[in-house]
Each structure stands twice: as C-alpha cells, then as structure tokens.
Design an enzyme around this catalytic site. Sequence first.
Site, PDB file in Angstrom:
ATOM      1  N   HIS A  42      23.981   2.895 -30.736  1.00  0.00           N
ATOM      2  CA  HIS A  42      23.380   3.200 -29.430  1.00  0.00           C
ATOM      3  C   HIS A  42      21.961   2.673 -29.292  1.00  0.00           C
ATOM      4  O   HIS A  42      21.257   3.054 -28.370  1.00  0.00           O
ATOM      5  CB  HIS A  42      23.390   4.716 -29.172  1.00  0.00           C
ATOM      6  CG  HIS A  42      24.766   5.287 -29.012  1.00  0.00           C
ATOM      7  ND1 HIS A  42      25.580   5.547 -30.081  1.00  0.00           N
ATOM      8  CD2 HIS A  42      25.482   5.613 -27.917  1.00  0.00           C
ATOM      9  CE1 HIS A  42      26.732   6.039 -29.649  1.00  0.00           C
ATOM     10  NE2 HIS A  42      26.700   6.077 -28.345  1.00  0.00           N
ATOM     11  N   PHE A  60      25.043   1.854 -22.532  1.00  0.00           N
ATOM     12  CA  PHE A  60      24.231   1.426 -23.680  1.00  0.00           C
ATOM     13  C   PHE A  60      24.440  -0.074 -23.920  1.00  0.00           C
ATOM     14  O   PHE A  60      25.574  -0.565 -23.796  1.00  0.00           O
ATOM     15  CB  PHE A  60      24.620   2.186 -24.944  1.00  0.00           C
ATOM     16  CG  PHE A  60      24.132   3.610 -24.963  1.00  0.00           C
ATOM     17  CD1 PHE A  60      22.836   3.911 -25.379  1.00  0.00           C
ATOM     18  CD2 PHE A  60      24.946   4.639 -24.544  1.00  0.00           C
ATOM     19  CE1 PHE A  60      22.371   5.220 -25.380  1.00  0.00           C
ATOM     20  CE2 PHE A  60      24.486   5.961 -24.545  1.00  0.00           C
ATOM     21  CZ  PHE A  60      23.195   6.247 -24.970  1.00  0.00           C
ATOM     22  N   PHE A  98      27.337  -1.301 -25.795  1.00  0.00           N
ATOM     23  CA  PHE A  98      28.656  -1.259 -25.140  1.00  0.00           C
ATOM     24  C   PHE A  98      28.976  -2.589 -24.449  1.00  0.00           C
ATOM     25  O   PHE A  98      30.131  -2.853 -24.107  1.00  0.00           O
ATOM     26  CB  PHE A  98      28.739  -0.109 -24.114  1.00  0.00           C
ATOM     27  CG  PHE A  98      28.552   1.277 -24.689  1.00  0.00           C
ATOM     28  CD1 PHE A  98      28.360   1.484 -26.055  1.00  0.00           C
ATOM     29  CD2 PHE A  98      28.581   2.394 -23.862  1.00  0.00           C
ATOM     30  CE1 PHE A  98      28.187   2.767 -26.571  1.00  0.00           C
ATOM     31  CE2 PHE A  98      28.419   3.676 -24.372  1.00  0.00           C
ATOM     32  CZ  PHE A  98      28.206   3.860 -25.729  1.00  0.00           C
ATOM     33  N   GLU A 132      30.639   4.380 -16.512  1.00  0.00           N
ATOM     34  CA  GLU A 132      30.955   5.630 -17.173  1.00  0.00           C
ATOM     35  C   GLU A 132      30.000   6.752 -16.741  1.00  0.00           C
ATOM     36  O   GLU A 132      28.787   6.635 -16.887  1.00  0.00           O
ATOM     37  CB  GLU A 132      30.834   5.390 -18.676  1.00  0.00           C
ATOM     38  CG  GLU A 132      31.339   6.498 -19.511  1.00  0.00           C
ATOM     39  CD  GLU A 132      31.158   6.143 -20.986  1.00  0.00           C
ATOM     40  OE1 GLU A 132      31.092   4.947 -21.328  1.00  0.00           O
ATOM     41  OE2 GLU A 132      31.073   7.078 -21.791  1.00  0.00           O
ATOM     42  N   GLU A 147      35.133  -0.665 -20.936  1.00  0.00           N
ATOM     43  CA  GLU A 147      34.022  -1.571 -20.606  1.00  0.00           C
ATOM     44  C   GLU A 147      34.506  -2.957 -20.195  1.00  0.00           C
ATOM     45  O   GLU A 147      33.985  -3.561 -19.259  1.00  0.00           O
ATOM     46  CB  GLU A 147      33.046  -1.685 -21.788  1.00  0.00           C
ATOM     47  CG  GLU A 147      32.187  -0.445 -22.003  1.00  0.00           C
ATOM     48  CD  GLU A 147      32.907   0.668 -22.769  1.00  0.00           C
ATOM     49  OE1 GLU A 147      34.078   0.481 -23.157  1.00  0.00           O
ATOM     50  OE2 GLU A 147      32.279   1.731 -22.981  1.00  0.00           O
TER      51      GLU A 147
END
Lengths: 334, 324
Positions: free
Chosen positions: B127, B81, B84, B29, B58
């Site tokens: 996050h 992150f 993710f 991303e 993802e």
Amino acid sequence: MTTLLDVAAAQSVAPEVVMDIYRRILRIRRFEEQVGKLFAQGQLPGFVHLYIGAEAVGAGVCAALRDDDYIISTHRGHGHVIAKGGDMKRMMAELFGKVTGYCKGKGGSMHIADFEIGMLGACGIVGGGIPVAVGAGLSASYRGTDQVSVTFFGDGAANEGSFHESLNLASVLKLPVLFVCENNQYGEFTPAERAMNIKDIALRAQGYGIPGVIADGTDPLAMYVVAREAVARARRGEGPTLIEAKTHRKGGHAEGEDAFLAGQQYRLADEKEAAQRHDPLVKLHAYVVEQGLVTVEELETLDQATLQEVAEAVEFARTSPEPSAETLLEDLWV
Amino acid sequence: MPRKTYIAAIQAALAEEMRRDERVLLMGEDVRLGVFAGTRGLHAEFGDRRVIDPPISELGVAGAGVGAAATGLRPVVDLMFGTFLYLAFDQIANQAAAMRYMFGGQATLPVVFMTQNGGGIGAGPHHSQPVHPLFMYLPAIKVVMPSTPYDVKGLLKAAIRDDNPVVFFNHLSLGGQRGEVPDEEYVIPLGKADIKRAGSDVTIVAAGLMVHHALKAAEELAQAGIEAEVIDLRTLKPWDEETVLASVAKTGRFVAVDESYPVCGAAGEWAATVAEKAFHHLKAPVQRLSSRHVPVPFSPTLEKMMMPSAAEIVARVRELMAAG
C-alpha cells in the site's frame, strides 16, 4: 449437400437479411484469402491471423447490429471490421503499413479501428478488448441511448482475468454488452480441452448471473438469431449475454506458422476434418440456392464483384504512399 | 481565503467538475462512502448513475474507464492505492497509452486514473510503493503528482478537462495537510512547475511528499546561509524542463529528490536532462536522492530510513556546496 443445422432458426430470418449476411461472409472470405496469398508472398510485414472458418460469427452478429452499435475485436480481427461494414481499401492499406490505411500505418493487422462505424478497434492482447467494450456499454447506458456493445474474443481469452472481471462488472451494472466467445478450440497452439476443464464456456455465464447461450458458430443464420435475441435483451436494459459460438479456424493460428512450429503438429485430426466440413460459406451458399433466394449464376456474379473489390483494395494499398517522417510523432496527444 | 485539507480539495475539485460537465462520472472501489474521503459526499449529490461503486476489479474497471472515454464520457477511475495500478496495468499501458496512436488518431481518451501514491504512514509494501515512474514511461499518458491542497484542486480540475489519459497521484501521507484553497474557480495547467521557494545557490526538484522534505531542508540550509530554490514539478509528464533549466542556469547546482527507486526512477530522468542540457552551467555534478531499492518496509522506523529525508537533502546540498 451441406445444409444448415438449424432450419427453424434459418426460416425466421428475412430473405434480405440472409443475403446481407451472405455478402458479409463472402467479402470476409475473399479478403482473407487474398491476405493469405500476400503474406505467403512476403508482401505483408508482421503477423497475420485469418478469420477464415469463423465468418458466420462476425457476419451473423454484426447483421443483428445497427450502425451506431459498438464492436471490439481481437488479433483475428479483419472479419469483424468487414462484418461491421469496413472499407477494404483502407484495411488493405493498413495491412501494408501505408499512410492511407485506417490507422495511417500505425496499427496494422491486429489494430484496425473505424470509429465512424462503431468499430472501436482490434486488440493484440488476448482478452484486452473485453473491458473496453464494457466501458462502451456503460457509456451507452449512461448517455441513455439504446446502443449495444459487442466484444468478440476467443476461447483463450475466456481464461484471462479480464474476461471474468468484465462479465461480473457488466452483470452487476446491467450493461448492454454481448460477450461473443469464438470458441475455435485453440488458444494459439494449445487445444482448449487442455486449457479448461469444462466443455462449454457458456457455462461460465452462470457464475456471473447472466444468460449463457451456445450457438453453432459455423451456421451464420443460427448466429444471427442468437445475436438478435441478445441484442434485443440488451436494448431493453436487461443486461449482458454470453454467447459461445462453437467454431473453427480453417487455417492455423497465424499465417506462416510452420516456420515457428518446425514440423510439429498440434491440431486434432477430427477437428481439422470438421473445420473443412463445416465451412460457413459453403453452408450458406447451399441454403440460399435451396431456398430459391438467389440463383447460382447470381452468386457467381456477386463473387466476381467481390473479387474485383479485393483486387482494387490491393491495388490501392500497393500504390499508396509510405507514411512520411512527420507522421511518426503525430496522433499521440490531443 | 478558506483553509482546506488536501482531501477536501480533492472533493471540491471532483464536485465542481461533476456539476460543470454531465459527462464526468466517478467509479472506483468504495467511492460511494469515500473511505479515504476524497470522494465523500459525492454520491449524496450525484447519485448511483454518476458515482459508481464497482466490484473490486481494477483491470476491468480501468478498461471500462477507457471504453467509456472512447465513447464520449469523461470518467474518473479511482484506484485507491498506487500499487493497485499494477492490477490495472494492461488496460493503462496497452490500451489507454496506445489507442489514440495505434488507431491513427481516431480515439480520444479523456480518462483520469486517480490514486494515492507513496508511503509514510506505515501501510507496508502493498500500500505504499511509489509507482509513478512506470506511468512516466508510457507514451501518451500524462502524470500528475500534487503536493499541496491548492495544487491538488487546480490540477485535478485540469486533469478532468484534459482530452488525454491522465494518471493522477495524490499522496497517501498528505491527505490531512491544510492550506489555502479558494472557493472560486481556478485551474492549474498541466505541465507547469511551481517554484515553491526561490533561491540562488542550488536547485532542488521534487514532487508530492518530497516537496515538503525539500522545503524543510531549504529552511535549515538558509540558516547556514545557503539559499535553495525548490521547484515542485506538479506534473511529471509532460514536465516543465524550461523552469528547471532556467533555475539551474542561475544556481549551477542541481539535486533531484524523488520517492521512487534509483533504478529507472523519476530523479534519474530529471538529472539526466539537466546533465544533458545544462552541463555548461553546472558547478558540480548533478545529484539524485531516491528511495532505497527495497519493498517499502512496514516498520515506521525502517520506512523513514528507506525514503529520502530532509536531513539527507541538507547533507547532500552541503556536500555540493563544499565541492564548488
């Protein structure tokens, strides 16, 4: 007599290709029948999902591929391995969990792979193989080859996130991928009509800006023709295609499923009857005889030779050694 | 020697490896812009083909990394992150961690899943949660968590050259940290710990951000005459037991400091190994410091209280010293 539905498509296929597809289907059928028997006799550990009834899809699609193209399969994967040219002995040995199997007994029925023939593995997670096939397509494109990557999956997988992410990703990156949905009308034991509010999964292609094609997944030559076109498109660098093969399982989800179901019925009567009526092997047998490509006697000889190949595979598997203790920790790291 | 930030060291490692090996590509991303800067500038040099901005998918992108690796490429998949990675988990756990073994050694998977792990900047629960123990748990996956600019460069280069799947955890709050980073070629082998500070009284084992807390604690302890040895594991799997056990044999005291949770966390693994294999050297029970078992709170005040701090390490070591 049962004939193929799409005669025009069938007649566009060269006779040697028709017979090649016939042999692929026959090898799958006889292998799977034997596996069903062995499972019923309690000779195979774990779970077994047979491909009987859907052979037209794997055989028709793989006949349109080159040896260096990639395929990724599902939990119902024996047919795809054979269709891509897999070795029955190493397959059967894998089903027995023997060290001579394709995966040295570490994969089993749901995880057979043969990287030498571009068979990048069957996958026990519904929809799990789809992103991996996109990666193989990315790799082919990145390396500047014209290889294509095919992912087989069922109607159940079409409701997984991996399906949607992968169609979009392959579309955006214009990758040489064939998404081949074998819609056998059940996700495990749940009818697809209760799992989605559309009749045709091919419609979902529109949402990702790629072609979506419906094919008769019980007609081997129709499958071949559709795959041939999608493969040509992919090789030209025009991107992925979603092919929905409307097909059937002749048997259930898994062998021995009655033990889980405890007498409950889940199949729709009409569909069960249609599964018997639309047998791809019966259809193609009728077609090749009608067209005079081969005699009934020659087909019988071919069948005997195939049964012999299966018998030799079982013998090989039975007499092969169990994996030794040292192999338990091998093959983990490079 | 030139001084660089941790982020600039990541950029340097990626650029060097992409120049060195045509099979290395980067996807993830916003890698084109490099919004967290680790991939900035790479698109300008390597173009669309090798620096791919995929949709935010993802699971799909991680799986594409696995498939590309299985067919001859060496992809670096940037998942931005650590949290993710939960979205990509099926492809890492069921495919990357299993494929080679379950196919009897047929698959070779040189793929790096790179992400920013951990907290400390008020980014909140989605996050900041440290996720590394989940990947230590998986077979066939290497796990790396560097603490300095020097280490991040050498370890990332080693991860890209490794033929196994690697989950590479940069630390979210170390990006701006500066340190000496040679421009010359160097690679730090995976699986080798680094003794960041030598000491004779207590062994403190940590990785990532916690190494800095441990070093700060060690300075404070030194003023009280307590010499702590701080071992930066750098690679969490396979981890360098040998260096840790040798240190404990010398110090007789052991404190594991980790940013993950106490239940099934990394500190528990290290402490159990020391208790099992170096029990006869121990002068006091093994100690673990982990984050509190809550989602990472947003408030910087709460977040600080949630994770192990230098003060907490000092206090725990003092207790240990008092115990014998």
